[in-house]
Scaffold this motif. Structure first.
Motif, PDB file in Angstrom:
ATOM      1  N   LEU A   8       0.714  -1.110  -0.215  1.00  0.00           N
ATOM      2  CA  LEU A   8      -0.058   0.042   0.034  1.00  0.00           C
ATOM      3  C   LEU A   8       0.784   1.249  -0.091  1.00  0.00           C
ATOM      4  CD1 LEU A   8      -2.896   1.239   0.304  1.00  0.00           C
ATOM      5  CD2 LEU A   8      -2.633   1.188   2.842  1.00  0.00           C
ATOM      6  N   ALA A   9       0.924   2.036  -1.130  1.00  0.00           N
ATOM      7  CA  ALA A   9       1.573   3.304  -1.209  1.00  0.00           C
ATOM      8  C   ALA A   9       0.727   4.420  -1.126  1.00  0.00           C
ATOM      9  CB  ALA A   9       2.540   3.263  -2.415  1.00  0.00           C
ATOM     10  N   VAL A  10       0.654   5.013  -0.175  1.00  0.00           N
ATOM     11  CA  VAL A  10      -0.359   6.406  -0.153  1.00  0.00           C
ATOM     12  C   VAL A  10       0.486   7.340   0.856  1.00  0.00           C
ATOM     13  CG1 VAL A  10      -2.358   7.014   0.700  1.00  0.00           C
ATOM     14  CG2 VAL A  10      -2.454   5.080  -0.127  1.00  0.00           C
ATOM     15  N   GLU A  11       0.424   8.575   0.552  1.00  0.00           N
ATOM     16  CA  GLU A  11       1.257   9.648   1.057  1.00  0.00           C
ATOM     17  C   GLU A  11       0.532   9.914   2.473  1.00  0.00           C
ATOM     18  OE1 GLU A  11       3.018  14.035   0.459  1.00  0.00           O
ATOM     19  OE2 GLU A  11       1.638  13.423  -0.971  1.00  0.00           O
ATOM     20  N   ASP A  12      -0.864   9.936   2.592  1.00  0.00           N
ATOM     21  CA  ASP A  12      -1.394  10.460   3.819  1.00  0.00           C
ATOM     22  C   ASP A  12      -1.495   9.171   4.727  1.00  0.00           C
ATOM     23  OD1 ASP A  12      -2.964  11.421   5.693  1.00  0.00           O
ATOM     24  OD2 ASP A  12      -4.720  11.736   4.471  1.00  0.00           O
ATOM     25  N   ARG A  13      -0.754   9.131   5.860  1.00  0.00           N
ATOM     26  CA  ARG A  13      -0.796   8.241   7.090  1.00  0.00           C
ATOM     27  C   ARG A  13      -2.264   8.267   7.585  1.00  0.00           C
ATOM     28  NH1 ARG A  13       4.131   6.776   9.804  1.00  0.00           N
ATOM     29  NH2 ARG A  13       5.900   7.409   8.744  1.00  0.00           N
ATOM     30  N   ASP A  14      -2.670   9.290   7.513  1.00  0.00           N
ATOM     31  CA  ASP A  14      -4.400   9.285   8.021  1.00  0.00           C
ATOM     32  C   ASP A  14      -5.139   8.294   7.155  1.00  0.00           C
ATOM     33  OD1 ASP A  14      -3.751  10.886  10.505  1.00  0.00           O
ATOM     34  OD2 ASP A  14      -4.136  12.719   9.285  1.00  0.00           O
ATOM     35  N   TYR A  15      -4.629   7.878   6.032  1.00  0.00           N
ATOM     36  CA  TYR A  15      -5.426   7.243   5.000  1.00  0.00           C
ATOM     37  C   TYR A  15      -5.245   5.573   5.706  1.00  0.00           C
ATOM     38  CZ  TYR A  15      -7.514   4.829   1.015  1.00  0.00           C
ATOM     39  OH  TYR A  15      -8.018   3.984  -0.012  1.00  0.00           O
ATOM     40  N   ILE A  16      -3.818   5.662   5.724  1.00  0.00           N
ATOM     41  CA  ILE A  16      -3.268   4.099   5.862  1.00  0.00           C
ATOM     42  C   ILE A  16      -3.839   3.650   7.323  1.00  0.00           C
ATOM     43  CG2 ILE A  16      -1.158   2.932   6.085  1.00  0.00           C
ATOM     44  CD1 ILE A  16       0.185   5.081   4.231  1.00  0.00           C
ATOM     45  N   GLU A  17      -3.577   4.231   8.294  1.00  0.00           N
ATOM     46  CA  GLU A  17      -3.791   3.779   9.576  1.00  0.00           C
ATOM     47  C   GLU A  17      -5.277   3.123   9.806  1.00  0.00           C
ATOM     48  OE1 GLU A  17      -3.265   4.846  14.144  1.00  0.00           O
ATOM     49  OE2 GLU A  17      -2.613   6.242  12.653  1.00  0.00           O
ATOM     50  N   PRO A  18      -6.511   3.708   9.321  1.00  0.00           N
ATOM     51  CA  PRO A  18      -7.698   3.197   9.439  1.00  0.00           C
ATOM     52  C   PRO A  18      -7.962   2.194   8.689  1.00  0.00           C
ATOM     53  CG  PRO A  18      -7.739   5.652   9.327  1.00  0.00           C
ATOM     54  CD  PRO A  18      -6.336   5.259   8.894  1.00  0.00           C
ATOM     55  N   LEU A  19      -7.126   1.942   7.564  1.00  0.00           N
ATOM     56  CA  LEU A  19      -7.328   0.818   6.575  1.00  0.00           C
ATOM     57  C   LEU A  19      -6.611  -0.368   7.642  1.00  0.00           C
ATOM     58  CD1 LEU A  19      -8.119  -0.790   4.036  1.00  0.00           C
ATOM     59  CD2 LEU A  19      -6.017   0.175   3.161  1.00  0.00           C
ATOM     60  N   LEU A  20      -5.340  -0.085   7.841  1.00  0.00           N
ATOM     61  CA  LEU A  20      -4.589  -1.359   8.417  1.00  0.00           C
ATOM     62  C   LEU A  20      -5.684  -1.715  10.140  1.00  0.00           C
ATOM     63  CD1 LEU A  20      -0.967  -0.134   8.580  1.00  0.00           C
ATOM     64  CD2 LEU A  20      -2.415  -1.677   6.765  1.00  0.00           C
ATOM     65  N   ASN A  21      -6.091  -0.812  10.650  1.00  0.00           N
ATOM     66  CA  ASN A  21      -6.793  -1.357  11.683  1.00  0.00           C
ATOM     67  C   ASN A  21      -7.962  -1.875  11.348  1.00  0.00           C
ATOM     68  OD1 ASN A  21      -4.952   0.102  13.483  1.00  0.00           O
ATOM     69  ND2 ASN A  21      -6.041   2.149  13.454  1.00  0.00           N
ATOM     70  N   TYR A  22      -8.762  -1.612  10.523  1.00  0.00           N
ATOM     71  CA  TYR A  22      -9.941  -2.315   9.818  1.00  0.00           C
ATOM     72  C   TYR A  22      -9.520  -3.879   9.543  1.00  0.00           C
ATOM     73  CZ  TYR A  22     -13.511  -3.893   6.813  1.00  0.00           C
ATOM     74  OH  TYR A  22     -14.595  -4.854   6.409  1.00  0.00           O
ATOM     75  N   VAL A  23      -8.424  -3.803   8.731  1.00  0.00           N
ATOM     76  CA  VAL A  23      -8.028  -5.193   8.591  1.00  0.00           C
ATOM     77  C   VAL A  23      -7.896  -6.160   9.671  1.00  0.00           C
ATOM     78  CG1 VAL A  23      -6.329  -6.432   7.124  1.00  0.00           C
ATOM     79  CG2 VAL A  23      -7.220  -4.592   5.768  1.00  0.00           C
ATOM     80  N   HIS A  24      -6.933  -5.485  10.359  1.00  0.00           N
ATOM     81  CA  HIS A  24      -6.541  -6.345  11.581  1.00  0.00           C
ATOM     82  C   HIS A  24      -7.661  -6.868  12.619  1.00  0.00           C
ATOM     83  CE1 HIS A  24      -2.346  -4.505  11.541  1.00  0.00           C
ATOM     84  NE2 HIS A  24      -2.443  -5.302  10.490  1.00  0.00           N
TER      85      HIS A  24
END
Length: 385
Positions: A8-24
């Protein structure tokens, strides 16, 4: 199932973190392994260096990242380009950046599924690959090797089942499990009963109700059998049915079968049912002699079967010290690998050390790659850069 490796390659960390939390926190936790990047340069460097077992299945990223990955067209890895309405299709298939997370993840998995359907599977057999562990005598490290393999494959994202068919199950030393009768009521004993019951079909049985998960070896397994007579009375056909029931349950990518060290019904079942075999040797006269005797028995009792067995067997010397002193027991044997001697294992009080040697794990990793015979295997990691 083998987890899908996603970059996953996205500049905005605020986009990455919710996605990771959802998957986990969702049903997708065991189906996805995500390596996340928020810096284009780090993503670019990763894609240059990654190969082999770390190679991703799907790239999900913004155009600014994919623009730096100049070899993407030759990498044969599907790309999903996150967008907000702009035209960026030159980098891959478009994927709406902001949508319900469940739909976003489903799109990623569907892309991986389409790719997998056109790619070589882990093995050509139906169900999980069955890897049998064989040794002509006890004390050669068969169980140590099997459980280290289980841990290695589990860490790489494979769904693994460890099946011990030894009369005396030594795996409890590693897992801390015991063979108390109370723990057996819904385990292997119950499964053997159900397989013998009229109207029961092995392929329709769910392993979840019979097995336990052992994080120490990153695998599911049965509790050690309390009534050893159940194993001692097991016929070759019954043992093969048990092995295939686990492998064809659809729940495991790899089934590692730890067989008895003496030639008998269960040992024969491992030889016949396994897709691939690891035959352990030791560089000493007794080990080589007993191996030769077992092979002679097979040559006499089933000459055609021996040819098939040899074709799927990797002969591996354990506790290798750098040079071989003794000759291999028969001319048709070729040494296919070596696992190192670990001096610190000779005297120890902490059993977990048997599963945590970096040197041994490195060679186990090489052996697993050769056995699976695939270019890419799952490597479950989550990285921030």
């Amino acid at each position: 199932m083998v987890p899908v490796k996603v970059v996953l390659a996205v500049e905005d960390r605020d986009y990455i973190e919710p996605l990771l939390n959802y998957v986990h926190g969702s049903e997708y936790a065991r189906r996805l392994r995500i390596t996340a990047f928020s810096q284009p340069e780090a993503f670019h460097q990763y894609m240059i260096e990654t190969s082999g077992m770390k190679r991703p299945d799907v790239i999900v990223g913004e155009a600014a990242f994919l623009n730096l990955w100049t070899t993407r067209e030759n990498a044969d890895i599907p790309c999903l380009v996150l967008h907000e309405g702009e035209q960026v299709s030159e980098y891959g298939q478009l994927l709406l950046k902001y949508q319900p997370l469940s739909e976003l993840v489903s799109s990623i998995l569907e892309t991986a599924k389409q790719r997998a359907n056109s790619r070589k599977s882990v093995n050509s057999q139906e169900g999980g690959m069955i890897i049998g562990m064989v040794a002509a005598s006890g004390g050669l490290g068969k169980t140590t090797t099997a459980l280290n393999m289980s841990k290695q494959l589990g860490n790489e994202g494979y769904s693994v089942f460890y099946l011990n068919l030894e009369t005396m199950d030594s795996s409890a030393l590693f897992t801390g499990s015991d063979g108390s009768s109370g723990a057996q009521e819904e385990g292997l004993s119950r499964l053997l009963y159900d397989l013998k019951s009229e109207g029961k079909e092995g392929a329709s049985l769910s392993m979840a109700s019979y097995c336990v998960h052992r994080p120490e070896i990153q695998a599911d397994t049965f509790q050690p059998v309390y009534n050893r007579k159940e194993l001692m009375d097991m016929t070759c056909d019954e043992a093969k049915e048990l092995i295939r029931t686990v492998a064809e349950s659809g729940q495991y990518d790899v089934v590692i079968v730890d067989g008895d060290s003496e030639h008998g019904e269960r040992a024969q079942a491992v030889l016949e049912a396994s897709h691939k075999l690891i035959w352990l040797l030791a560089d000493d006269l007794m080990s080589m002699h007993k191996c030769g005797l077992w092979l002679d028995v097979l040559a006499t009792t089933q000459p055609e079967g021996l040819k098939a067995i040899i074709c799927k067997t990797s002969f591996v010397v354990n506790r290798y010290m750098g040079t071989m002193i003794n000759s291999l027991p028969r001319d048709f044997i070729e040494l296919n690998g070596a696992l190192p001697y670990i001096p610190s294992w000779k005297q120890m009080q902490h059993r977990e050390l048997l599963l945590s040697s970096p040197i041994y794990q490195r060679e186990i990793c090489h052996l697993c790659r050769e056995l699976l015979d695939i270019e890419s295997a799952a490597q479950p990691t989550i990285a921030w850069s």
